[in-house]
Design an enzyme around this catalytic site. Structure first.
Site, PDB file in Angstrom:
ATOM      1  CE1 TYR A 163      -3.719   2.339   0.647  1.00 29.98           C
ATOM      2  CE2 TYR A 163      -2.190   3.509   2.268  1.00 29.98           C
ATOM      3  CZ  TYR A 163      -3.192   3.647   1.348  1.00 29.98           C
ATOM      4  OH  TYR A 163      -4.246   4.861   1.407  1.00 29.98           O
ATOM      5  N   GLY A 164       1.863   1.344   0.868  1.00 29.15           N
ATOM      6  CA  GLY A 164       2.699   2.451   1.020  1.00 29.15           C
ATOM      7  C   GLY A 164       3.523   2.476  -0.078  1.00 29.15           C
TER       8      GLY A 164
END
Length: 237
Positions: A163-164
């Protein structure tokens, strides 16, 4: 940043919004419709899309369109078909607002599940790239149009996994695309970092945190609306 009030600021605009079934995407869709835009609601959750559709219609705003699509399984032909459908039904596209995202797995890199990692990157990054690519010819036909991507403060934070990484990559992609399109002066590229918001994604990431003090998705929508209503599309955030 001053936020425009509801009205006809987006009259006759056709705006595609991903992740429109709930959260920030749904709020942005309702806000755009309240300002006169015809919104194309894209998500995989048809029942929730129908709820947003009904909310927009019941408010007396322009009739939206629903485009069901699961980004996890979508490939380049699916996005080309989307662009073709928009052309056939509306003849134009003025903006794409990317709100769709999946959290994936929050864990150290060495414990990341490979399948989840790849799916998260596909939904959050590859889908946004392919969709933008497919829609660019339509966007370029307008005198001024916009691509808006949603980023996150956790793009460089430990344990936020794919996600990051995907959010950091979206920022890089937006910067690259902005530079490529700058000379043409027709398509503006923006990134919006909404911060911490009371959404389902936040609840999944922080299940033990009380979200009552957080801003609602409806509080964030004006940030997107202000960009969509800009008269000078060459200015970016």
């Amino acid at each position: 940043m001053q936020h425009p009030a509801e009205g006809g600021l987006l009259n006759d605009r056709i705006i595609l919004i991903t992740g429109a079934a709930r959260g920030i995407g749904a709020s942005v869709a309702r806000s755009c419709a309240a300002n006169g835009a015809t919104v194309i609601l894209l998500d995989k959750q048809i029942k929730l899309l129908e709820t947003v559709y009904d909310q927009i219609e019941q408010a007396g705003n322009p009739t939206p369109a629903i485009y069901p699509l699961d980004l996890k399984g979508a490939s380049e032909p699916d996005y080309q078909q989307l662009a073709t459908t928009i052309t056939d039904n509306f003849g134009r596209l003025d903006a794409v607002v990317h709100c769709a995202a999946t959290l994936g797995q929050l864990a150290p890199v060495e414990h990341q599940d490979t399948k989840t990692w790849l799916e998260t990157l596909h939904i959050n990054l590859t889908a946004a790239v392919l969709l933008s690519k497919a829609c660019l010819p339509l966007l370029k036909q307008q005198q001024s149009s916009q691509l808006i991507f949603t980023t996150d403060t956790h793009s460089h934070t430990a344990y936020w996994g794919a996600y990051g990484i995907s959010k950091a990559a979206i920022e890089a992609f937006a910067a690259q695309l902005r530079d490529e399109l700058e000379a043409q002066g027709r398509v503006a590229v923006h990134c919006v970092n909404p911060g911490t918001v009371k959404t389902e994604l936040f609840a999944r990431a922080f299940p033990a945190t009380d979200p009552s003090a957080l801003p609602e998705a409806d509080d964030i929508a004006p940030q997107y609306l202000a960009l969509l209503c800009e008269s000078d599309h060459r200015q970016t955030t």
